[in-house]
Design a protein around this motif. Structure first.
Motif, mmCIF file in Angstrom:
data_model
loop_
_atom_site.group_PDB
_atom_site.id
_atom_site.type_symbol
_atom_site.label_atom_id
_atom_site.label_comp_id
_atom_site.label_asym_id
_atom_site.label_seq_id
_atom_site.Cartn_x
_atom_site.Cartn_y
_atom_site.Cartn_z
ATOM 1 N N ASP A 1 33.353 51.930 50.402
ATOM 2 C CA ASP A 1 32.809 52.525 49.177
ATOM 3 C C ASP A 1 33.596 52.025 47.964
ATOM 4 N N ASP A 2 34.384 52.897 47.317
ATOM 5 C CA ASP A 2 35.126 52.498 46.126
ATOM 6 C C ASP A 2 36.513 51.957 46.447
ATOM 7 N N LEU A 3 36.949 52.062 47.686
ATOM 8 C CA LEU A 3 38.273 51.572 48.058
ATOM 9 C C LEU A 3 38.181 50.130 48.557
ATOM 10 N N ARG A 4 39.185 49.332 48.182
ATOM 11 C CA ARG A 4 39.230 47.935 48.647
ATOM 12 C C ARG A 4 40.667 47.574 49.003
ATOM 13 N N LEU A 5 40.833 47.011 50.191
ATOM 14 C CA LEU A 5 42.138 46.559 50.672
ATOM 15 C C LEU A 5 42.138 45.037 50.756
ATOM 16 N N VAL A 6 43.183 44.424 50.215
ATOM 17 C CA VAL A 6 43.340 42.967 50.278
ATOM 18 C C VAL A 6 44.775 42.659 50.653
ATOM 19 N N THR A 7 44.953 41.805 51.641
ATOM 20 C CA THR A 7 46.295 41.322 51.966
ATOM 21 C C THR A 7 46.217 39.806 52.067
ATOM 22 N N ASP B 1 51.130 39.294 49.516
ATOM 23 C CA ASP B 1 50.724 40.361 48.595
ATOM 24 C C ASP B 1 49.723 41.261 49.312
ATOM 25 N N THR B 2 49.970 42.566 49.264
ATOM 26 C CA THR B 2 49.057 43.546 49.841
ATOM 27 C C THR B 2 48.786 44.613 48.797
ATOM 28 N N ARG B 3 47.512 44.934 48.607
ATOM 29 C CA ARG B 3 47.172 45.922 47.570
ATOM 30 C C ARG B 3 45.963 46.743 48.006
ATOM 31 N N LEU B 4 45.917 47.961 47.506
ATOM 32 C CA LEU B 4 44.803 48.877 47.724
ATOM 33 C C LEU B 4 44.332 49.334 46.353
ATOM 34 N N SER B 5 43.035 49.190 46.091
ATOM 35 C CA SER B 5 42.505 49.557 44.773
ATOM 36 C C SER B 5 41.318 50.482 44.930
ATOM 37 N N ASN B 6 41.056 51.213 43.859
ATOM 38 C CA ASN B 6 39.969 52.179 43.826
ATOM 39 C C ASN B 6 39.151 51.950 42.572
ATOM 40 N N GLU B 7 37.824 51.922 42.738
ATOM 41 C CA GLU B 7 36.950 51.789 41.587
ATOM 42 C C GLU B 7 37.145 52.985 40.655
ATOM 43 N N VAL B 8 36.762 52.779 39.394
ATOM 44 C CA VAL B 8 36.824 53.885 38.450
ATOM 45 C C VAL B 8 35.775 54.919 38.850
ATOM 46 N N SER B 9 36.219 55.989 39.465
ATOM 47 C CA SER B 9 35.334 57.074 39.868
ATOM 48 C C SER B 9 36.030 58.392 39.579
ATOM 49 N N ARG B 10 35.234 59.398 39.215
ATOM 50 C CA ARG B 10 35.763 60.705 38.844
ATOM 51 C C ARG B 10 36.800 60.582 37.727
ATOM 52 N N GLY B 11 36.565 59.616 36.841
ATOM 53 C CA GLY B 11 37.404 59.514 35.653
ATOM 54 C C GLY B 11 38.672 58.710 35.815
ATOM 55 N N ILE B 12 38.940 58.113 36.980
ATOM 56 C CA ILE B 12 40.171 57.363 37.145
ATOM 57 C C ILE B 12 39.981 56.232 38.169
ATOM 58 N N GLY B 13 40.606 55.113 37.897
ATOM 59 C CA GLY B 13 40.653 54.007 38.836
ATOM 60 C C GLY B 13 42.084 53.512 38.928
ATOM 61 N N TRP B 14 42.474 52.942 40.057
ATOM 62 C CA TRP B 14 43.884 52.598 40.230
ATOM 63 C C TRP B 14 44.062 51.442 41.210
ATOM 64 N N ILE B 15 45.267 50.889 41.202
ATOM 65 C CA ILE B 15 45.675 49.873 42.163
ATOM 66 C C ILE B 15 47.156 50.069 42.456
ATOM 67 N N VAL B 16 47.521 49.965 43.715
ATOM 68 C CA VAL B 16 48.929 49.973 44.115
ATOM 69 C C VAL B 16 49.132 48.791 45.063
ATOM 70 N N GLY B 17 50.309 48.172 44.990
ATOM 71 C CA GLY B 17 50.531 47.013 45.828
ATOM 72 C C GLY B 17 51.999 46.691 46.002
ATOM 73 N N ALA B 18 52.267 45.788 46.915
ATOM 74 C CA ALA B 18 53.613 45.289 47.168
ATOM 75 C C ALA B 18 53.514 43.790 47.412
ATOM 76 N N SER B 19 54.524 43.050 46.970
ATOM 77 C CA SER B 19 54.489 41.612 47.152
ATOM 78 C C SER B 19 55.883 41.081 47.459
ATOM 79 N N PHE B 20 55.898 39.885 48.039
ATOM 80 C CA PHE B 20 57.163 39.219 48.356
ATOM 81 C C PHE B 20 56.985 37.721 48.154
ATOM 82 N N ILE B 21 57.955 37.101 47.510
ATOM 83 C CA ILE B 21 57.952 35.652 47.295
ATOM 84 C C ILE B 21 59.314 35.101 47.673
ATOM 85 N N SER B 22 59.304 34.035 48.446
ATOM 86 C CA SER B 22 60.527 33.299 48.749
ATOM 87 C C SER B 22 60.297 31.847 48.338
ATOM 88 N N ASN B 23 61.108 31.346 47.429
ATOM 89 C CA ASN B 23 60.927 29.995 46.903
ATOM 90 C C ASN B 23 62.251 29.235 46.969
#
Length: 791
Positions: free
Chosen positions: A396-402, A439-461
């Motif tokens: 539905d309004d939730l989306r997970l991407v890694t 990079d892994t993140r979970l986001s929510n569509e703007v519903s019920r007046g609020i939308g958001w994204i939270v995530g964590a990432s790691f880079i080694s260069n």
């Protein structure tokens, strides 16, 4: 009702007798042509209704369709490679709409109602309720345009102007806010909105973050300059993007979105091109794309291969050679997509490219045009490899991407370091970069007046810079440097709908970095003193962001944005010694407006101020060797303006300009400049004008004519008396014609129409630039004939 440019209502009436099931198979025979005409024919042959609400989609050219398919399969074939999808409203009614996952260009607010001439009035109400939203996917979530507090540009990957033959040069030509150093393919640094640190390649991290889909392309390496074959779109977000993208996004981000493998359709294309450069030699290019569905529509395989040679146009009078700077580019991609019944999507891909230049593309300022005097060959080689894995799922309004990616890039360069009257000498530099990102993140569509994204990432260069200096046949190793960084971050952002008119966005990124560095190839006599020279330290950064959007009317909206960005420090070489440079940080405030009025007119404007602390810059020592240091603080004022107008159907005109005012406010004592010196490569004025006309000459013949001109104002190579050389103040005009017939496309392009020499970059070799000032001319007038076939 609004006139057609971005949004119109288009009626496609199809006479029906009885309903057809979506799975029923039909025999189709559709010639290539405009989507609206193909949709009419498809609907008549399958006895169904098809509606299109967007005039841009309705006018899109599509290939022929012949064979036996279900309606669903036929529509997928018809829309393959476009930024649209078909939505089933009932058993006999389909609606073609923009796909939010693949486009950000449709306008969302106040769509005119779509009228469908149908015997069933309930279908009209259903269609009117289908709303196509604009989403800014560069924000890492489905954030609607009206909720995004910032400016952006989206270039259609299917546009022939961008397709394949050109890389980042095509982006620079299209976007006024984007500039390049023009050192050569695979060697350039890109800058956005005037946030430019220096002209040279060193251990500093890039100021612009570049991404290929979900995977980061580079860290502290030049632009890999991937050819833009088989690309869905390119998204450009100017201004600091530290909250969502972390270190190295001071100036903004560039995101290349490739076409994924399609599990449902077999198809592909092949293309060939021949070019001729005035005052130079000829070139050629070719590419092939193949998409294969596997495992009954659950798995898709997509393959791309290409090769290109760019003719040289620089002559060397000392070595009595002509057209020395020929460049060869070859590469390819391989991608898999697996789709499960429960909605999981897995994309696995690899990409590789090799750029080999026979010699550099600069000339001597005091020599005849396109001529220099060189003692040795100054060739270069850029090898690039990327592998990535992306797993995603939507509820539905939730989306997970890694996303997980691995990058390896090697750049080898050779410079003429011969002093006046001396024997031939060369300087060789090899940079090798290996980067792992996740990079892994979970986001929510703007519903019920609020939308958001939270995530964590790691880079080694990890990067290693090896250097040699001496006779051309046997240069001697000199001190190099190794830098490595591990960065772990947590980030989040939320958008709150306060009312119909106001949206608030706020976010923050917490980053912890561990840096290590050491010297390489120390001279024997210095080993007892310098063998222990290392740098190891940790840095912690908190990067906040705030935004506000306000809608004054259905056509006019405003936004205000505050964002930060940063780059970690590291080690650099000065002579035979190692020195440390500190991290730097920018803070930017931007205010802007967007207007979408009637009459096919739209406008966007933004005004920003950037404060830059402890600027990292790659500079040149008095002896000609490159080094890196913090040069002081700086500030930048920017105005970014864009206008677009469609006076009549098929004719579009665009004007864009970026105005910059920058200076180094308090240079460090070791930098011999005034307190009002401008930042390097920041022209006060960059402007672009473009116009195009598109029409159908017959049912299976389409014509597109394109003209553009880009002006780049004056700027300086660097800072200080040695590097304060001016370049810029040139115009590049282009013309192109594209003819589509059935499955074939033919093109004729003419670049540098005025055959202007200009000076894009006042640099060639750091060792000879003082004795023999240098210029980098535009590629002379070049004509290219191209052909493409699709199947």
């Amino acid at each position: 009702m609004k006139q057609a440019r971005f949004l119109i209502s288009l009626l496609l009436f199809l006479s029906l007798s009885g309903a057809a099931e979506a799975a029923q198979r039909h025999r189709f025979d559709l010639p290539a042509g405009r989507l609206e005409n193909s949709a009419i024919a498809l609907g008549q042959q399958a006895r169904i209704n098809i509606g299109i609400r967007d005039s841009r989609l309705a006018g899109r050219w599509v290939g022929a369709l012949r064979g036996t398919y279900s309606v669903k399969q036929a529509l997928r074939h018809l829309l393959a490679g476009s930024d649209a999808k078909a939505v089933l409203l009932d058993t006999s009614t389909w609606l073609v709409v923009p796909d939010p996952q693949r486009t950000m260009r449709q306008r969302a607010a106040h769509l005119p109602a779509l009228r469908v001439n149908s015997p069933n009035p309930t279908k009209v109400r259903v269609v009117e309720e289908v709303i196509a939203e604009i989403v800014v996917t560069g924000s890492k979530r489905r954030l609607r345009l009206g909720d995004y507090p910032g400016s952006f540009a989206v270039l259609d990957g299917g546009d022939e102007i961008l397709t394949g033959v050109r890389g980042s040069e095509a982006l620079v030509e299209r976007v006024a806010a984007l500039t390049s150093t023009h050192l050569g393919p695979g060697r350039n640094k890109l800058f956005l909105r005037g946030i430019a640190d220096s002209s040279f390649n060193g251990p500093t991290q890039a100021t612009v973050g570049q991404y290929f889909g979900e995977t980061r392309l580079n860290y502290n390496a030049p632009d890999p300059d991937l050819r833009l074959y088989d690309v869905d779109k390119v998204e450009i977000l100017p201004g600091p993007q530290g909250t969502l993208y972390g270190a190295g996004s001071l100036g903004g981000i560039i995101r290349i979105v490739p076409n994924p493998a399609d599990p449902d359709r077999m198809g592909g294309s092949a293309s060939l091109g021949l070019s001729a450069t005035q005052h130079g030699s000829s070139g050629a290019d070719g590419a092939a794309i193949l998409n294969l569905p596997l495992a009954g529509g659950r798995l898709g395989l997509r393959m791309l291969g290409y090769a290109q040679t760019e003719g040289g146009y620089i002559d060397d009078s000392l070595r009595d050679l002509e057209d020395i700077n020929r460049t060869r580019i070859s590469g390819g991609r391989l991608s898999f997509r697996a789709v499960s019944d429960n909605g999981w999507t897995v994309d696995l891909g690899t990409a590789g490219q090799l750029i080999e230049g026979d010699d550099a593309q600069f000339a001597d300022r005091d020599a005849p045009p396109l001529v220099r005097r060189g003692h040795v060959q100054q060739d270069f080689r850029n090898s690039y490899f990327l592998a990535d894995l992306v797993v995603s799922k939507t509820w539905d309004d939730l989306r997970l991407v890694t996303a997980t990616g691995l990058v390896r890039q090697t750049l080898r360069e050779r410079y003429d370091s011969t002093r006046s009257g001396g024997t031939p000498q060369v300087f060789e530099q090899a940079n090798e970069i290996v980067m792992f990102s996740a990079d892994t993140r979970l986001s929510n569509e703007v519903s019920r007046g609020i939308g958001w994204i939270v995530g964590a990432s790691f880079i080694s260069n990890r990067s290693e810079q090896e250097r040699k200096l001496g006779a051309p046949e046997a240069p001697v190793p000199i001190t190099g440097v190794r830098n490595s960084i591990a960065e772990a971050t947590l980030y989040g952002e939320a958008t709150i709908i306060a009312s119909e008119a106001f949206r608030f966005t706020a976010g923050a990124r917490f980053a912890h970095s561990r840096l290590n560095g050491s010297a390489l190839d120390l001279p024997v006599q210095l080993i007892p003193f310098l063998s222990g020279v290392r740098a190891s330290r940790s840095e912690t950064s908190l990067v906040p962001s705030f935004g506000l959007t306000a809608k004054a009317s259905p056509e006019l909206s405003f936004y205000l944005r505050y964002q930060q960005g940063f780059r970690p420090g590291g080690l650099a070489v000065r002579g035979n010694f190692i020195q440390r440079f500190r991290n730097d940080r920018v803070a930017s405030v931007e205010a802007g407006l967007r207007y979408d009025g009637s009459g096919g007119f739209s406008a966007a404007a933004s005004f920003g101020h950037t404060d830059w602390r402890d600027i990292q810059a790659d500079t040149i020592e008095l002896g000609g060797l490159p080094t890196t240091e913090n040069i002081g603080d700086g500030r930048i004022w920017t105005a970014d303006l864009a206008l677009a107008w469609t006076p009549v159907r098929g004719l579009k005109t665009e004007i864009g300009a970026v105005l910059n005012e920058s200076k180094v406010t308090n240079p460090v004592p070791s930098i011999n400049i005034t307190s009002t010196a401008p930042l390097p490569n920041v022209a006060r004025v960059n402007a672009r004008f473009g116009t195009e006309y598109q029409t159908s000459l017959s049912d299976d013949l389409g014509l597109r004519l394109v003209g553009s001109a880009r002006y780049v104002g004056k700027s300086t190579l660097g800072i200080g008396p040695i590097l304060g050389k001016e370049h810029g103040d040139w115009i590049d005009a282009r013309l192109a014609a594209y003819l589509d017939k059935d499955r074939h496309s033919f093109s004729l392009t003419l670049s540098n129409l005025l055959d202007e020499k200009g000076n894009r970059f006042a640099f060639g070799s750091p060792f000879t630039m003082v004795e023999r000032p240098q210029v980098t001319p535009l590629r002379p007038r070049t004509i290219r004939l191209g052909w493409e076939t699709r199947f």
